[in-house]
Motif scaffolding. Structure first.
Motif, PDB file in Angstrom:
ATOM      1  N   VAL A 521       0.847  -1.199   0.000  1.00  0.00           N
ATOM      2  CA  VAL A 521       0.000   0.000   0.000  1.00  0.00           C
ATOM      3  C   VAL A 521       0.879   1.243   0.000  1.00  0.00           C
ATOM      4  O   VAL A 521       1.497   1.598   1.006  1.00  0.00           O
ATOM      5  CB  VAL A 521      -0.949   0.018   1.210  1.00  0.00           C
ATOM      6  CG1 VAL A 521      -1.731   1.338   1.245  1.00  0.00           C
ATOM      7  CG2 VAL A 521      -1.918  -1.151   1.126  1.00  0.00           C
ATOM      8  N   THR A 525      -2.407   3.842  -3.673  1.00  0.00           N
ATOM      9  CA  THR A 525      -3.279   2.736  -3.278  1.00  0.00           C
ATOM     10  C   THR A 525      -4.017   3.068  -1.990  1.00  0.00           C
ATOM     11  O   THR A 525      -5.204   2.745  -1.841  1.00  0.00           O
ATOM     12  CB  THR A 525      -2.459   1.446  -3.099  1.00  0.00           C
ATOM     13  OG1 THR A 525      -1.797   1.142  -4.319  1.00  0.00           O
ATOM     14  CG2 THR A 525      -3.357   0.284  -2.710  1.00  0.00           C
ATOM     15  N   ASN A 528      -6.835   5.290  -2.940  1.00  0.00           N
ATOM     16  CA  ASN A 528      -7.876   4.545  -3.657  1.00  0.00           C
ATOM     17  C   ASN A 528      -8.694   3.658  -2.721  1.00  0.00           C
ATOM     18  O   ASN A 528      -9.916   3.542  -2.863  1.00  0.00           O
ATOM     19  CB  ASN A 528      -7.243   3.693  -4.755  1.00  0.00           C
ATOM     20  CG  ASN A 528      -6.713   4.519  -5.901  1.00  0.00           C
ATOM     21  OD1 ASN A 528      -7.058   5.692  -6.051  1.00  0.00           O
ATOM     22  ND2 ASN A 528      -5.855   3.936  -6.713  1.00  0.00           N
ATOM     23  N   THR A 550     -10.766  -2.413  -6.137  1.00  0.00           N
ATOM     24  CA  THR A 550     -10.154  -1.089  -5.992  1.00  0.00           C
ATOM     25  C   THR A 550      -9.166  -0.853  -7.122  1.00  0.00           C
ATOM     26  O   THR A 550      -8.381  -1.746  -7.453  1.00  0.00           O
ATOM     27  CB  THR A 550      -9.408  -0.996  -4.647  1.00  0.00           C
ATOM     28  OG1 THR A 550     -10.310  -1.340  -3.592  1.00  0.00           O
ATOM     29  CG2 THR A 550      -8.855   0.401  -4.431  1.00  0.00           C
ATOM     30  N   GLY A 552      -6.019  -0.395  -9.141  1.00  0.00           N
ATOM     31  CA  GLY A 552      -4.620  -0.656  -8.826  1.00  0.00           C
ATOM     32  C   GLY A 552      -4.379  -1.817  -7.888  1.00  0.00           C
ATOM     33  O   GLY A 552      -3.235  -2.102  -7.535  1.00  0.00           O
ATOM     34  N   VAL A 553      -5.438  -2.508  -7.466  1.00  0.00           N
ATOM     35  CA  VAL A 553      -5.294  -3.630  -6.536  1.00  0.00           C
ATOM     36  C   VAL A 553      -5.716  -4.916  -7.239  1.00  0.00           C
ATOM     37  O   VAL A 553      -6.830  -5.010  -7.749  1.00  0.00           O
ATOM     38  CB  VAL A 553      -6.147  -3.427  -5.265  1.00  0.00           C
ATOM     39  CG1 VAL A 553      -6.039  -4.642  -4.345  1.00  0.00           C
ATOM     40  CG2 VAL A 553      -5.707  -2.171  -4.532  1.00  0.00           C
TER      41      VAL A 553
END
Length: 672
Positions: A521, A525, A528, A550, A552-553
């Motif tokens: 993270v 992130t 987000n 989410t 980017g995850v």
């Protein structure tokens, strides 16, 4: 509109937006809108293969691997450059040009010069026929290079088609890798157990000569265009005119290239570049100086392989040879043991280097480094110095023992270390290891996290040593009376630190998620996740599938995040921080809602009270969007002190400009 016409329209739209992004740093649409255009084109071409064209942006990675790199003879040689390393040598170059032109019958020529950063990459030639990119080649020996078209097509900043181009056009430029991308690439390779690259130039050169374009597409390469070669149907009087034409037709040309009227101005410019090279995001090893007038270039001609009309002002090198004195180990904030080199002090790029990174244990073994031997040290820009290899002249090292494997016991807490089968690092499993805690605590107070002014790594270590701070929540229990008792604090400075700690309670939820130290993270992130879940309770009770939604995850990252959030130590820290008044929920409406939904902001300059991060978070909380570049689609520019060129561009485009009070009114819903 029929499908063929729509596909052609999409290609032109995508090419236009590539130019706005890569050339002018002025995007007009967001990533989602750009991806939608590309997805629509892919769908049309998938269902109708007959509509695919070689210059389509969908074909950047469409080529099959080649069996070998074919030779290419340059129609116009790609010349080398003579060097100057001082003001006197540059002035001597000017005198030589004047003397040569005098022999040609040209007395007292008036020179204008173009100064360009000498990017440390790989020189390439791009050939376009009727506006379509047909071949790309390396410089090679200047006469003959290698065909690397399949790899150059994967670089998004290289146009595949040019509108308004002459029948034949050769563009020359430098393919390079930016310093942040280079550092990230080396870290990924080290963590995967692969060899690391010595410097950004080696990264670019090795990538561009790959046989499989898919490998090239995985590495972040960029282009700076710096000139023209063979042209059929287009003429310029000055070199600078050619650069302007390239920029206007979709090629990235460095914005800091300047045209100067005197040799003394050139000297000052070269010294300025030399002074600020470490602040650039790409590596340069000098400045290229060219006579701007193309007729004078023709009359000056070439001597050997060097043009008389150009010279390279060379900088001191960023690599040096020194002795590796020892290898020590640090404990990272997640328990990973990371090696670093203790070196015989050496000046590299104007900075004394005593310590350098060694990435990880496999990297040491791969490079066969030995204590007591000479090694090559690299310092590129602001990248952490690193040991790249033994010095070339180092003979057989069998008489010196290899560097020991990581210690069996943690160097900070004495806990037995462990090496997980799926992990590149040896680990200290002790969650309360003082080395690990120090890394986490100094991260917590750092500028990108809770941004507590007056607390750096030395102060954090001091507070840990005297037992005042064991976890991040302990910062919020500190008093000025406690700090005054410590070395380095007086009443005023102690109170300032306590006030700064109290002020950090206002940091938004996304910053807090980044600050508490969750593996995977980062700042983006964290923001987000805060936007997606709004509260820490919603995030901790979510499923991995929900977290993976989410931006980017991914799925694997989602499992990692949830496992750490629900660890008993982390859960206890979160509960303690909540009790101290730290923000674990995001105020305002969900994404896409709120009174500023759909509004785009650009921040520039220094605001009186709000930091850049605070202003961004408040805009996001109100449903707005923050971008880095001013365009016609920007709704507001928020300007503080020293706003720079963004304010001028906003005024030119007639974008409304707000000061901080006006922004606060807008955020509160008191202004339309």
């Amino acid at each position: 509109m029929d499908l063929a016409a729509r596909a052609e329209e999409l290609r032109r739209h995508i090419a236009y937006h590539n130019q706005r992004y890569y050339v002018f740093d002025d995007p007009e649409i967001g990533d989602d809108d750009y991806d939608a255009l590309l997805d629509e084109l892919r769908a049309i071409e998938r269902d109708h293969p007959e509509l695919v064209t070689p210059d389509s942006p969908t074909q950047r990675v469409g080529a099959e691997p080649v069996s070998a790199l074919e030779k290419v003879t340059h129609a116009l040689p790609m010349l080398s450059l003579a060097n100057a390393r001082s003001a006197d040598e540059l002035r001597a170059w000017v005198d030589r040009m004047r003397n040569h032109l005098a022999r040609e019958g040209i007395e007292d020529p008036e020179f204008a010069y173009v100064c360009e950063p000498k990017v440390d990459g790989l020189a390439i030639s791009l050939r376009y026929e009727d506006g379509v990119f047909v071949r790309g080649a390396t410089r090679g020996n200047g006469e003959v290079g290698e065909d690397v078209t399949h790899n150059l097509r994967t670089i998004p900043s290289i146009p595949l088609r040019i509108d308004g181009a002459p029948p034949v056009l050769e563009v020359r430029g430098e393919v390079y890798m930016s310093l942040p991308d280079f550092q990230a690439l080396n870290e990924r390779r080290a963590e995967q157990g692969l060899s690391t690259f010595m410097n950004p130039r080696n990264s670019a050169a090795g990538t561009i000569r790959q046989l499989d374009p898919k490998l090239a597409a995985e590495r972040p390469l960029s282009l700076w265009a710096y000139g023209l070669g063979v042209i059929d149907g287009l003429r310029f009087e000055r070199h600078s005119e050619g650069l302007d034409w390239l920029r206007d037709h979709g090629f990235p040309v460095n914005k800091d290239i300047v045209r100067l009227e005197s040799a003394e101005d050139v000297v000052a410019q070269c010294l300025d570049w030399q002074e600020r090279r470490g602040s650039l995001e790409f590596e340069i090893d000098g400045v290229v100086v060219k006579v701007d007038d193309l007729e004078l270039q023709r009359r000056l001609g070439v001597v050997g392989r060097d043009p008389r009309w150009a010279i390279a002002w060379k900088f001191p090198p960023t690599t040096k040879v020194t002795t590796l004195l020892s290898v020590e180990w640090n404990v990272g904030k997640f328990g990973d043991l990371r090696p670093f080199a203790v070196l015989e002090p050496v000046q590299v790029g104007g900075v004394t280097v005593k310590l350098a990174t060694l990435h990880n244990e496999e990297d040491i073994e791969r490079k066969d480094l030995r204590v007591g031997e000479e090694v090559i040290v690299l310092r590129a820009g602001d990248v952490i110095p690193q040991v790249v290899s033994p010095a070339p002249h180092v003979a057989e090292q069998a008489d010196r023992p290899p560097i020991p494997r990581p210690p069996e016991f943690c160097p900070r807490c004495g806990t037995p270390t462990e090496k997980r089968p799926d992990h590149i690092y040896t680990m200290c499993p002790n969650r309360v290891c003082p080395g690990r805690s120090w890394q986490l605590l100094k991260h917590f107070v750092s500028r990108g996290a809770m941004d507590i002014d007056g607390l750096g790594e030395k102060q954090v270590a001091q507070l840990m040593d005297v037992g005042l701070v064991k976890t991040a929540a302990d910062f919020y229990r500190l008093t000025a009376e406690q700090l005054v008792e410590l070395e380095g604090y007086a009443e005023i400075s102690a109170q300032r630190v306590v006030d700064a700690i109290a002020a950090s309670k206002a940091r938004p939820f996304g910053r807090v998620l980044f600050a508490i130290g969750i593996e995977e993270v980062g700042e983006v992130t964290g923001r987000n996740l805060a936007q997606q879940f709004r509260t820490i309770d919603a995030l901790m009770s979510a499923t991995p599938e929900q977290v993976a939604e989410t931006p980017g995850v991914g799925e694997k990252m989602a499992h990692t995040i949830l496992a750490q959030l629900n660890d008993e130590h982390m859960a206890a820290l979160i509960a303690d921080l909540r009790g101290q008044g730290i923000q674990f929920e995001l105020e305002g409406p969900p994404p896409g809602e709120g009174h500023l939904a759909g509004k785009t902001f650009v921040l520039t300059g220094t605001l009186p009270d709000l930091t850049r991060e605070e202003a961004t978070e408040r805009i996001l909380a109100a449903g707005g969007r923050v971008t880095s570049s001013v365009s016609k689609k920007t709704d507001f520019v928020v300007a503080g002190d020293s706003p720079g060129s963004k304010l001028a561009k906003a005024e030119r485009l007639e974008v409304p400009v707000l000061d901080e009070p006006a922004l606060l009114e807008l955020l509160d819903g008191d202004a339309a």
